[in-house]
Design an enzyme around this catalytic site. Structure first.
Site, short mmCIF file in Angstrom:
data_model
loop_
_atom_site.label_atom_id
_atom_site.label_comp_id
_atom_site.label_asym_id
_atom_site.label_seq_id
_atom_site.Cartn_x
_atom_site.Cartn_y
_atom_site.Cartn_z
N ASP A 171 -7.75 3.84 -3.48
CA ASP A 171 -6.64 3.50 -2.58
C ASP A 171 -6.94 2.18 -1.86
O ASP A 171 -8.07 1.68 -1.88
CB ASP A 171 -6.41 4.65 -1.58
CG ASP A 171 -4.97 4.66 -1.05
OD1 ASP A 171 -4.26 3.64 -1.18
OD2 ASP A 171 -4.55 5.70 -0.49
N GLU B 119 2.04 6.18 6.84
CA GLU B 119 0.61 6.46 7.05
C GLU B 119 0.08 5.66 8.24
O GLU B 119 0.58 4.61 8.58
CB GLU B 119 -0.18 6.08 5.79
CG GLU B 119 0.14 4.68 5.31
CD GLU B 119 -0.76 4.20 4.18
OE1 GLU B 119 -1.83 4.75 3.98
OE2 GLU B 119 -0.36 3.23 3.51
C1 BGC Z 1 -1.57 4.57 0.43
C2 BGC Z 1 -1.18 4.90 -0.98
C3 BGC Z 1 -0.44 3.76 -1.61
C4 BGC Z 1 -1.26 2.50 -1.50
C5 BGC Z 1 -0.58 1.28 -2.06
C6 BGC Z 1 -2.26 3.24 0.52
O1 BGC Z 1 -2.49 2.86 1.85
O2 BGC Z 1 -2.41 5.59 0.93
O3 BGC Z 1 -0.39 6.06 -1.01
O4 BGC Z 1 -0.17 4.05 -2.94
O5 BGC Z 1 -1.54 2.25 -0.14
O6 BGC Z 1 0.43 0.82 -1.24
C1 BGC Z 2 -0.49 0.02 2.67
C2 BGC Z 2 0.25 -1.03 1.96
C3 BGC Z 2 0.74 -2.00 3.00
C4 BGC Z 2 -0.42 -2.55 3.80
C5 BGC Z 2 0.02 -3.44 4.88
C6 BGC Z 2 -1.64 -0.59 3.41
O1 BGC Z 2 -2.40 0.39 4.04
O2 BGC Z 2 -0.89 0.95 1.74
O3 BGC Z 2 1.26 -0.47 1.21
O4 BGC Z 2 1.44 -3.03 2.41
O5 BGC Z 2 -1.21 -1.53 4.35
O6 BGC Z 2 -1.08 -3.97 5.57
#
Ligand code: BGC
Ligand code: BGC
Length: 662
Positions: A334, A529
């Protein structure tokens, strides 16, 4: 295509029983065991079911892969193992560094343009694909692009989004789920992309978690059935114009962290880890999910035996996933997750490579990831065999999807913006996922003429969509960013005629007399998240978090005009006070771009009726402890009313408001 459901599940359950206390010796079949397992690790591995219906590897294809790998330098191999963000790599760098994959994160659009069209996306995909074919490799290796199409192709303007998984869990219809997967795959293909980071297989145990809505249910059986159906839907047979790779995520235990803290510590017993948090993976793998994403969480077995962050957990990734579960696809990390392993940096983590991760989501620091990982191999911290296994798996996935035969992003849907639009399917999904929690005779609104609509959710695409909608958190958008779709206000106007529907956001100074009904559309503001957690000891109460919604209902309850409340939320949450102030109450969850379809249900048009059932318990307390104990449920999982069975709800006992949980 067939959906494997009950029959499969029971066989998994049987396998689980059969091998539940199997001898540790059985794990010797694990590929690439880099040395032995500790007693504890061996016990963990042996507790997982042996998957017996893995695909047989195609011998000719495996020889082809071995030949390609044999012809690659170390840096070329590690280039295949890196996954930069499109915002941090140019197509020419893809060529230069032999990059195997790119991704766009939430709110990562081509050239940073929020309103990029399907053609803009497809053009960028085409240039990355062509760059991967312009390397000096003897056998060119085409690139795969991953995107968070988690409720439809949600990063793309004009793309229909479907209800978030919490609503689809309430619909609990594998056949619908599979159709949504097919539609999502076409949307993704329209932008030239060939990999969706979905489905989320979290079995959510605590609604404080800000990602609760990404999970289908607290019930592992529902997660397994819908997760498998979604993989079938997204992948089809993997080689067609409308097929994309799926990703079961996040392996494993993301839904079970202590107090629902995002990326936190799962304290489940080994039995629960296997039976609850593993459940979605057994069915997703049987549906041939080509990729699995590892989770940010850690696991402390039974709360006492620490197993560390999942990204460094060789027993679970190599021993369980690649061994017991015979997963032969690719394992992806991830976003910058490797930096959370003690001793690691975001661009450097031999532990994670050795744990069994094949492809590394190193969005920004991919260049140093390549040099440092190469050094790790040269200095003996990572065996070459591990690198070869990683590249073999990446190539296997690429070959399996026919990418070498059709290496560019060209295809039937590529660049076609009409393939982004799936209104009818989304409307069906919305109608099937809204749960009727209370109805004291006011619904359906069929005979009603004049309707007063109030509430900040009524005309807000952002609120009905939630997180992972155009932007990462779903915020910083307005209705102009949603050219296709319908709000509930729009739906009510369509059903009752614009002249019969009035709207006031906060209802201040609006007299409900003269109306036949008040429809209050309330809800959470969007989150995803990290930002969406309701951290203990904050009360998990809608009114405590959104006092304006409570004030709104206070303004209209008991004024002689029936109040119908629709709540948009990414979780089940304490709302007894709001139920008491409503004559009917609908849990709409996060319906996506076609929320207007709820209006058809409220009106009982064409004999439409509610059919959804809660896939999570509805709490009677603002301080739920997690795991949905019976004593904390106002309404159990499985609850849902319909018009056919009249049901009167008396006044419910309310908890006194509290500032924080004990
Ligand atoms: C998330 C994932 C996601 C990835 C890419 C991560 O922070 O936990 O679910 O697929 O970012 O955006
Ligand atoms: C997420 C990404 C997002 C990024 C932004 C990550 O944790 O998974 O999808 O674009 O944070 O900083």
């Amino acid at each position: 295509m067939k959906i494997r459901s009950a029959a499969y599940l029971s066989s998994a359950a049987t396998a689980l029983l059969l091998v539940g206390c199997g001898p540790a010796a059985m794990i010797s079949t694990t590929p690439l065991a880099l040395g032995g397992w500790s007693k504890d690790e061996a016990e963990v591995i042996a507790a997982f079911p042996v998957r017996r219906n893995a695909q047989i590897l195609d011998a000719a294809r495996e020889r082809r892969i071995a030949d390609i790998v044999a012809g690659m330098t170390l840096e070329q191999k590690i280039g295949q193992m890196a996954q930069p963000s499109i915002l941090s790599i140019t197509p020419d760098e893809v060529r230069q560094f032999y990059i195997g994959s790119v991704l766009n994160g939430g709110g990562g659009w081509p050239q940073g343009k929020k309103h990029a069209t399907a053609q803009d996306w497809a053009k960028l995909a085409d240039s990355y694909a062509k760059a991967s074919l312009a390397t000096d490799l003897a056998v060119k290796i085409p690139l795969i692009w991953g995107t968070d199409a988690v409720h439809g192709h949600n990063n793309v303007v004009g793309a229909t989004t479907f209800p978030h998984n919490i609503g689809l869990g309430a619909a609990n219809d594998p056949e619908l789920m599979q159709r949504i997967g097919r539609a999502t795959a076409r949307q993704v293909r329209a932008t030239g992309i060939n990999w969706a980071f979905a489905p989320t297989l979290a079995v959510v145990q605590n609604q404080r978690w800000g990602r609760s809505y990404e999970g289908y249910s607290s019930d592992p059986t529902i997660v397994a059935s819908l997760g498998g159906a979604m993989v079938h839907g997204l992948q089809g047979n993997l080689t067609g114009d409308g097929d994309v790779l799926a990703s079961g995520k996040h392996f494993a235990g993301d839904g079970g962290t202590f107090q629902g803290v995002d990326q936190g510590e799962n304290r489940a017993s080994l039995t629960d880890y296997v039976a609850i948090h593993g459940a979605g993976y057994y069915s997703a793998l049987d549906a041939q999910a080509a990729t699995v994403m590892i989770s940010y969480n850690s696991w402390a077995r039974g709360g006492t035996q620490p197993h560390g962050k999942m990204h460094g957990n060789r027993a679970l990734i190599t021993g369980v996933l690649k061994g017991r579960l015979a997963f032969d696809g690719l394992v992806v990390s991830d976003w910058n997750a490797i930096e959370q392993i003690p001793g690691c940096e975001r661009d450097h983590c031999p532990q994670a490579v050795n744990a069994g991760i094949d492809l590394f989501m190193v969005p920004e620091n991919w260049k140093t990831f390549i040099t440092q990982t190469a050094l790790d191999v040269r200095e003996g911290r990572i065996p070459m065999a591990r690198i070869d296994d990683a590249v073999t798996r990446i190539l296997r996935v690429k070959l399996r999807m026919g990418l070498f035969e059709r290496p560019t992003s060209a295809g039937r849907y590529t660049g076609d913006s009409t393939a982004l639009v799936e209104r009818e399917l989304a409307q069906e999904a919305v109608r099937k996922s809204a749960v009727l929690l209370k109805n004291n005779g006011v619904l359906p609104l069929s005979g009603k003429k004049r309707i007063l609509v109030v509430g900040a959710g009524a005309d807000s695409f952002a609120r009905q969509s939630g997180g992972w909608s155009l932007t990462w958190q779903g915020d910083e958008t307005d209705n102009k960013d949603y050219p296709v779709g319908e709000t509930l206000l729009g739906g009510l106007r369509r059903v009752y005629g614009a002249a019969n529907v009035s709207y006031s956001l906060d209802g201040v100074g609006t007299d409900p007399r003269g109306y036949d009904a008040v429809v209050a559309v309330i809800g959470e503001t969007p989150y995803a998240e990290m930002k969406g957690d309701v951290r203990f000891p904050a009360p998990l109460s809608h009114s405590a978090r959104f006092p304006e919604d409570r004030a709104l209902l206070d303004r209209f309850a008991g004024k002689g005009v029936p109040v119908v409340t629709v709540l948009y939320s990414g979780r089940t949450t304490y709302a007894t006070d709001l139920l008491n102030r409503s004559d009917a109450f609908v849990a709409g969850f996060l319906p996506g771009t076609e929320a207007g379809a709820i209006a058809d249900l409220l009106g009982g048009r064409a004999n439409l009726d509610f059919s959804a059932r809660l896939s999570f318990a509805w709490p009677n307390t603002a301080c739920p402890t997690g795991g949905e104990p019976v004593a904390e449920a106002l309404l159990p999982r499985g609850f849902g009313l319909s018009y056919r069975v009249p049901f009167l709800t008396g006044r419910l006992t309310e908890q006194a408001p509290i500032a924080s949980c004990p």
